[in-house]
Design a protein around this motif. Sequence first.
Motif, PDB file in Angstrom:
ATOM      1  N   GLU A  72      19.918   4.339  34.470  1.00 60.29           N
ATOM      2  CA  GLU A  72      19.275   5.560  33.955  1.00 60.29           C
ATOM      3  C   GLU A  72      20.321   6.607  33.546  1.00 60.29           C
ATOM      4  N   LEU A  73      21.368   6.748  34.346  1.00 56.29           N
ATOM      5  CA  LEU A  73      22.432   7.701  34.039  1.00 56.29           C
ATOM      6  C   LEU A  73      23.090   7.358  32.702  1.00 56.29           C
ATOM      7  N   PHE A  74      23.425   6.093  32.506  1.00 55.20           N
ATOM      8  CA  PHE A  74      24.095   5.713  31.265  1.00 55.20           C
ATOM      9  C   PHE A  74      23.148   5.697  30.074  1.00 55.20           C
ATOM     10  N   GLU A  75      21.865   5.456  30.314  1.00 56.00           N
ATOM     11  CA  GLU A  75      20.898   5.592  29.219  1.00 56.00           C
ATOM     12  C   GLU A  75      20.826   7.047  28.761  1.00 56.00           C
ATOM     13  N   SER A  76      20.893   7.972  29.712  1.00 58.07           N
ATOM     14  CA  SER A  76      20.886   9.404  29.369  1.00 58.07           C
ATOM     15  C   SER A  76      22.160   9.801  28.635  1.00 58.07           C
ATOM     16  N   LEU A  77      23.295   9.309  29.106  1.00 63.10           N
ATOM     17  CA  LEU A  77      24.559   9.588  28.428  1.00 63.10           C
ATOM     18  C   LEU A  77      24.560   8.999  27.017  1.00 63.10           C
ATOM     19  N   LEU A  78      24.019   7.799  26.874  1.00 63.48           N
ATOM     20  CA  LEU A  78      23.935   7.164  25.556  1.00 63.48           C
ATOM     21  C   LEU A  78      23.065   7.995  24.621  1.00 63.48           C
ATOM     22  N   ALA A  79      21.909   8.420  25.100  1.00 63.85           N
ATOM     23  CA  ALA A  79      21.015   9.228  24.268  1.00 63.85           C
ATOM     24  C   ALA A  79      21.702  10.525  23.841  1.00 63.85           C
ATOM     25  N   MET A  80      22.415  11.164  24.771  1.00 64.53           N
ATOM     26  CA  MET A  80      23.128  12.398  24.443  1.00 64.53           C
ATOM     27  C   MET A  80      24.186  12.134  23.377  1.00 64.53           C
ATOM     28  N   GLU A  81      24.983  11.087  23.567  1.00 65.63           N
ATOM     29  CA  GLU A  81      26.062  10.786  22.625  1.00 65.63           C
ATOM     30  C   GLU A  81      25.499  10.448  21.242  1.00 65.63           C
ATOM     31  N   GLU A  82      24.410   9.685  21.197  1.00 68.23           N
ATOM     32  CA  GLU A  82      23.779   9.354  19.911  1.00 68.23           C
ATOM     33  C   GLU A  82      23.219  10.602  19.233  1.00 68.23           C
ATOM     34  N   ASN A  83      22.563  11.469  20.013  1.00 66.57           N
ATOM     35  CA  ASN A  83      22.015  12.708  19.444  1.00 66.57           C
ATOM     36  C   ASN A  83      23.120  13.630  18.933  1.00 66.57           C
ATOM     37  N   GLU A  84      24.197  13.742  19.691  1.00 64.77           N
ATOM     38  CA  GLU A  84      25.318  14.590  19.265  1.00 64.77           C
ATOM     39  C   GLU A  84      25.993  14.012  18.017  1.00 64.77           C
ATOM     40  N   SER A  85      26.068  12.703  17.930  1.00 64.54           N
ATOM     41  CA  SER A  85      26.646  12.069  16.738  1.00 64.54           C
ATOM     42  C   SER A  85      25.784  12.329  15.506  1.00 64.54           C
ATOM     43  N   MET A  86      24.465  12.258  15.689  1.00 71.25           N
ATOM     44  CA  MET A  86      23.565  12.543  14.561  1.00 71.25           C
ATOM     45  C   MET A  86      23.669  14.008  14.144  1.00 71.25           C
ATOM     46  N   ARG A  87      23.739  14.902  15.123  1.00 71.15           N
ATOM     47  CA  ARG A  87      23.877  16.327  14.820  1.00 71.15           C
ATOM     48  C   ARG A  87      25.191  16.578  14.084  1.00 71.15           C
ATOM     49  N   LEU A  88      26.238  15.925  14.547  1.00 63.38           N
ATOM     50  CA  LEU A  88      27.548  16.045  13.906  1.00 63.38           C
ATOM     51  C   LEU A  88      27.486  15.533  12.467  1.00 63.38           C
ATOM     52  N   ALA A  89      26.828  14.407  12.256  1.00 59.44           N
ATOM     53  CA  ALA A  89      26.710  13.836  10.904  1.00 59.44           C
ATOM     54  C   ALA A  89      25.973  14.800   9.971  1.00 59.44           C
ATOM     55  N   ARG A  90      24.918  15.429  10.475  1.00 58.82           N
ATOM     56  CA  ARG A  90      24.179  16.402   9.646  1.00 58.82           C
ATOM     57  C   ARG A  90      25.055  17.588   9.274  1.00 58.82           C
ATOM     58  N   GLN A  91      25.771  18.124  10.246  1.00 56.17           N
ATOM     59  CA  GLN A  91      26.621  19.283   9.995  1.00 56.17           C
ATOM     60  C   GLN A  91      27.766  18.950   9.043  1.00 56.17           C
ATOM     61  N   VAL A  92      28.367  17.802   9.236  1.00 57.53           N
ATOM     62  CA  VAL A  92      29.470  17.397   8.363  1.00 57.53           C
ATOM     63  C   VAL A  92      28.931  17.139   6.955  1.00 57.53           C
ATOM     64  N   GLY A  93      27.740  16.581   6.852  1.00 54.12           N
ATOM     65  CA  GLY A  93      27.115  16.380   5.545  1.00 54.12           C
ATOM     66  C   GLY A  93      26.921  17.686   4.820  1.00 54.12           C
ATOM     67  N   ARG A  94      26.525  18.718   5.553  1.00 54.90           N
ATOM     68  CA  ARG A  94      26.353  20.048   4.942  1.00 54.90           C
ATOM     69  C   ARG A  94      27.699  20.599   4.468  1.00 54.90           C
ATOM     70  N   MET A  95      28.732  20.351   5.268  1.00 53.48           N
ATOM     71  CA  MET A  95      30.070  20.828   4.876  1.00 53.48           C
ATOM     72  C   MET A  95      30.562  20.127   3.618  1.00 53.48           C
ATOM     73  N   GLN A  96      30.221  18.835   3.476  1.00 54.23           N
ATOM     74  CA  GLN A  96      30.629  18.087   2.277  1.00 54.23           C
ATOM     75  C   GLN A  96      29.938  18.603   1.041  1.00 54.23           C
ATOM     76  N   ASP A  97      28.728  19.153   1.216  1.00 55.06           N
ATOM     77  CA  ASP A  97      27.969  19.668   0.073  1.00 55.06           C
ATOM     78  C   ASP A  97      28.569  20.965  -0.471  1.00 55.06           C
ATOM     79  N   LEU A  98      29.364  21.630   0.334  1.00 51.32           N
ATOM     80  CA  LEU A  98      29.947  22.914  -0.100  1.00 51.32           C
ATOM     81  C   LEU A  98      31.040  22.714  -1.098  1.00 51.32           C
TER      82      LEU A  98
END
Length: 152
Positions: A126-152
Amino acid sequence: MDIKTFGQLIDWTRDLHSHLASCLSHCATKHEEERARALLDYLATHESEIERIVNEFEHQGDKKALETRVYDYLSHNPIKTHRTCDEPYAKLDFDGICREVFDFHDQIIDLYKTLIGKAEIPEAKELFESLLAMEENESMRLARQVGRMQDL
């Protein structure tokens, strides 16, 4: 680092995020391209935030899970990162920086997936499933933000 427990492994991943944040921040001051400097600053802040989140997992994690022995974690391909910051990111362009950082996160995601399969008690799984979910969510958030930066 001699890693014997899941708690020590979490410490290690937290330290990886911390080191990456420091390296990105350091390289931001050395990069010649303004857009790359802004990306490095953003990524450094993001990595520091992930370090804080991982630290919270350790403080709030189930003691039984954290003290569980971890076996064969090194049979998983060790995470490749610039452990000494010799300014590697200062020499990369915007896309190269993105590739390196996303590859780093993909390696941590793969590690967490492997550890879920190795967890022998439900609390550790359960602990590592939570860590995995956090890491995946943070990676997706990072991808969105970096995508916005590329659009500039």
